[in-house]
Design a protein around this motif. Structure first.
Motif, PDB file in Angstrom:
ATOM      1  N   GLU A 157     -21.869  45.966 -20.293  1.00 31.66           N
ATOM      2  CA  GLU A 157     -22.929  46.965 -20.477  1.00 31.66           C
ATOM      3  C   GLU A 157     -24.224  46.503 -19.811  1.00 31.66           C
ATOM      4  OE1 GLU A 157     -24.899  50.460 -21.892  1.00 31.66           O
ATOM      5  OE2 GLU A 157     -22.816  49.952 -21.485  1.00 31.66           O
ATOM      6  N   GLN A 158     -24.575  45.244 -19.966  1.00 37.94           N
ATOM      7  CA  GLN A 158     -25.787  44.712 -19.328  1.00 37.94           C
ATOM      8  C   GLN A 158     -25.668  44.761 -17.816  1.00 37.94           C
ATOM      9  OE1 GLN A 158     -26.183  40.838 -21.122  1.00 37.94           O
ATOM     10  NE2 GLN A 158     -27.434  41.608 -22.814  1.00 37.94           N
ATOM     11  N   ALA A 159     -24.507  44.455 -17.291  1.00 41.59           N
ATOM     12  CA  ALA A 159     -24.305  44.510 -15.836  1.00 41.59           C
ATOM     13  C   ALA A 159     -24.421  45.946 -15.334  1.00 41.59           C
ATOM     14  CB  ALA A 159     -22.944  43.924 -15.467  1.00 41.59           C
ATOM     15  N   ARG A 160     -23.849  46.890 -16.086  1.00 40.25           N
ATOM     16  CA  ARG A 160     -23.936  48.298 -15.699  1.00 40.25           C
ATOM     17  C   ARG A 160     -25.383  48.777 -15.712  1.00 40.25           C
ATOM     18  NH1 ARG A 160     -24.607  53.005 -17.638  1.00 40.25           N
ATOM     19  NH2 ARG A 160     -24.711  52.408 -19.820  1.00 40.25           N
ATOM     20  N   LEU A 161     -26.137  48.403 -16.751  1.00 39.43           N
ATOM     21  CA  LEU A 161     -27.544  48.801 -16.838  1.00 39.43           C
ATOM     22  C   LEU A 161     -28.385  48.147 -15.743  1.00 39.43           C
ATOM     23  CD1 LEU A 161     -28.082  48.762 -20.700  1.00 39.43           C
ATOM     24  CD2 LEU A 161     -27.914  50.776 -19.214  1.00 39.43           C
ATOM     25  N   ALA A 162     -28.104  46.895 -15.433  1.00 35.21           N
ATOM     26  CA  ALA A 162     -28.847  46.205 -14.371  1.00 35.21           C
ATOM     27  C   ALA A 162     -28.591  46.878 -13.026  1.00 35.21           C
ATOM     28  CB  ALA A 162     -28.451  44.731 -14.321  1.00 35.21           C
ATOM     29  N   GLU A 163     -27.352  47.275 -12.781  1.00 30.39           N
ATOM     30  CA  GLU A 163     -27.025  47.973 -11.533  1.00 30.39           C
ATOM     31  C   GLU A 163     -27.717  49.327 -11.473  1.00 30.39           C
ATOM     32  OE1 GLU A 163     -25.781  49.065  -7.906  1.00 30.39           O
ATOM     33  OE2 GLU A 163     -25.721  47.063  -8.770  1.00 30.39           O
ATOM     34  N   ARG A 164     -27.713  50.039 -12.599  1.00 30.10           N
ATOM     35  CA  ARG A 164     -28.414  51.329 -12.655  1.00 30.10           C
ATOM     36  C   ARG A 164     -29.901  51.151 -12.374  1.00 30.10           C
ATOM     37  NH1 ARG A 164     -29.920  53.629 -18.176  1.00 30.10           N
ATOM     38  NH2 ARG A 164     -31.452  52.067 -17.693  1.00 30.10           N
ATOM     39  N   ASP A 165     -30.509  50.164 -13.008  1.00 32.25           N
ATOM     40  CA  ASP A 165     -31.940  49.911 -12.801  1.00 32.25           C
ATOM     41  C   ASP A 165     -32.230  49.538 -11.351  1.00 32.25           C
ATOM     42  OD1 ASP A 165     -32.279  50.409 -15.487  1.00 32.25           O
ATOM     43  OD2 ASP A 165     -32.582  48.306 -16.044  1.00 32.25           O
ATOM     44  N   ARG A 166     -31.385  48.688 -10.775  1.00 29.94           N
ATOM     45  CA  ARG A 166     -31.577  48.295  -9.385  1.00 29.94           C
ATOM     46  C   ARG A 166     -31.499  49.511  -8.471  1.00 29.94           C
ATOM     47  NH1 ARG A 166     -29.088  47.408  -5.021  1.00 29.94           N
ATOM     48  NH2 ARG A 166     -26.974  47.677  -5.763  1.00 29.94           N
ATOM     49  N   SER A 167     -30.552  50.370  -8.746  1.00 24.29           N
ATOM     50  CA  SER A 167     -30.391  51.580  -7.938  1.00 24.29           C
ATOM     51  C   SER A 167     -31.598  52.501  -8.072  1.00 24.29           C
ATOM     52  CB  SER A 167     -29.113  52.309  -8.366  1.00 24.29           C
ATOM     53  OG  SER A 167     -28.976  53.520  -7.668  1.00 24.29           O
ATOM     54  N   LEU A 168     -32.058  52.700  -9.296  1.00 22.60           N
ATOM     55  CA  LEU A 168     -33.224  53.574  -9.522  1.00 22.60           C
ATOM     56  C   LEU A 168     -34.487  52.999  -8.887  1.00 22.60           C
ATOM     57  CD1 LEU A 168     -32.637  54.647 -13.233  1.00 22.60           C
ATOM     58  CD2 LEU A 168     -32.438  56.090 -11.187  1.00 22.60           C
ATOM     59  N   GLY A 170     -34.588  50.985  -6.380  1.00 24.22           N
ATOM     60  CA  GLY A 170     -34.411  51.091  -4.928  1.00 24.22           C
ATOM     61  C   GLY A 170     -34.747  52.481  -4.427  1.00 24.22           C
ATOM     62  N   LYS A 171     -34.330  53.494  -5.135  1.00 24.81           N
ATOM     63  CA  LYS A 171     -34.619  54.877  -4.749  1.00 24.81           C
ATOM     64  C   LYS A 171     -36.122  55.162  -4.811  1.00 24.81           C
ATOM     65  CE  LYS A 171     -30.170  56.822  -6.012  1.00 24.81           C
ATOM     66  NZ  LYS A 171     -29.431  57.638  -6.955  1.00 24.81           N
ATOM     67  N   ALA A 172     -36.801  54.503  -5.737  1.00 28.30           N
ATOM     68  CA  ALA A 172     -38.243  54.694  -5.879  1.00 28.30           C
ATOM     69  C   ALA A 172     -39.027  53.808  -4.931  1.00 28.30           C
ATOM     70  CB  ALA A 172     -38.663  54.410  -7.332  1.00 28.30           C
ATOM     71  N   GLY A 173     -38.334  52.964  -4.175  1.00 31.01           N
ATOM     72  CA  GLY A 173     -38.998  52.112  -3.203  1.00 31.01           C
ATOM     73  C   GLY A 173     -39.549  50.817  -3.744  1.00 31.01           C
ATOM     74  N   PHE A 174     -39.169  50.437  -4.957  1.00 26.02           N
ATOM     75  CA  PHE A 174     -39.683  49.202  -5.557  1.00 26.02           C
ATOM     76  C   PHE A 174     -38.884  47.975  -5.149  1.00 26.02           C
ATOM     77  CE2 PHE A 174     -41.379  52.389  -8.516  1.00 26.02           C
ATOM     78  CZ  PHE A 174     -42.719  52.037  -8.477  1.00 26.02           C
ATOM     79  N   GLU A 179     -28.880  49.778   3.181  1.00 23.87           N
ATOM     80  CA  GLU A 179     -28.729  51.154   3.630  1.00 23.87           C
ATOM     81  C   GLU A 179     -27.262  51.466   3.740  1.00 23.87           C
ATOM     82  OE1 GLU A 179     -31.184  52.544   6.689  1.00 23.87           O
ATOM     83  OE2 GLU A 179     -32.801  51.153   6.232  1.00 23.87           O
ATOM     84  N   SER A 180     -26.937  52.693   3.328  1.00 20.05           N
ATOM     85  CA  SER A 180     -25.536  53.129   3.350  1.00 20.05           C
ATOM     86  C   SER A 180     -25.175  53.736   4.677  1.00 20.05           C
ATOM     87  CB  SER A 180     -25.280  54.177   2.261  1.00 20.05           C
ATOM     88  OG  SER A 180     -25.664  53.663   1.017  1.00 20.05           O
TER      89      SER A 180
END
Length: 180
Positions: A157-168, A170-174, A179-180
């Motif tokens: 669960e922590q790994a999934r949340l960390a990946e989600r946060d990293r993705s969000l 990244g999308k916000a430019g932080f 690049e895909s």
């Protein structure tokens, strides 16, 4: 913690899962973190030979434990200070475990994790020859296995949340994202 695993069973087994559950039990049972453990995975013929040689019982079995040093959870009270020791050897028979898992209706990986916990408890002096001993050992075995699975679930669960946060982020430019 030094844990050596040798898979001589002919079956593919997740050694990482076995290492993880063994480390978990060692930590939970307050065994010195520098203790040494050996795990050997064998085929049914080898296990049958060991079972006859050491227990005088015919046929293979699921797990056998061979303690080396007399260790107890929390260390021995007569020892000046707990220190590293050789716990001993656990011998698992994955083919036998696979048969048990099928009969019980669960995965072979679960059966091997359960047997690893069982073997570890034997190395720590637990037994199930008498009804009271069996009740205590199996309750502890089930508790440890449940806690290990919960720890795995939380880590996932922590790994999934960390990946989600990293993705969000990244999308916000932080953060820079590939690049895909």
């Amino acid at each position: 913690m030094s844990i050596e695993i040798s898979n001589e069973s002919g079956m593919e087994v997740s050694e990482e899962d076995l290492l993880d559950v063994a480390r978990f039990v060692i930590a939970r049972m307050d065994v010195h973190p520098a203790a040494e453990l050996s795990m050997v995975l064998v085929d049914s013929d080898t296990m049958a030979d060991l079972h006859m040689r050491w227990m005088d019982l015919p046929g293979p079995t699921d797990v056998m434990s061979f303690p080396m040093d007399e260790l107890e959870p929390g260390g021995r009270p007569d020892a000046p200070e707990p220190g590293p020791a050789m716990l001993g050897d656990i011998v698992l028979c994955p083919p036998f475990a696979a048969e048990q898992a099928e009969k019980a209706g669960h995965a072979v990986a679960h059966e091997l994790a359960l047997l690893t916990v069982h073997g570890m408890l034997h190395l720590l002096g637990y037994d199930h020859a008498e009804p009271d001993e069996e009740k205590e050992m199996f309750a502890l075995q089930n508790q440890l296995l449940t806690e290990w699975y919960e720890e795995l679930r939380l880590a996932e669960e922590q790994a999934r949340l960390a990946e989600r946060d990293r993705s969000l982020l990244g999308k916000a430019g932080f953060v820079d994202t590939p690049e895909s």
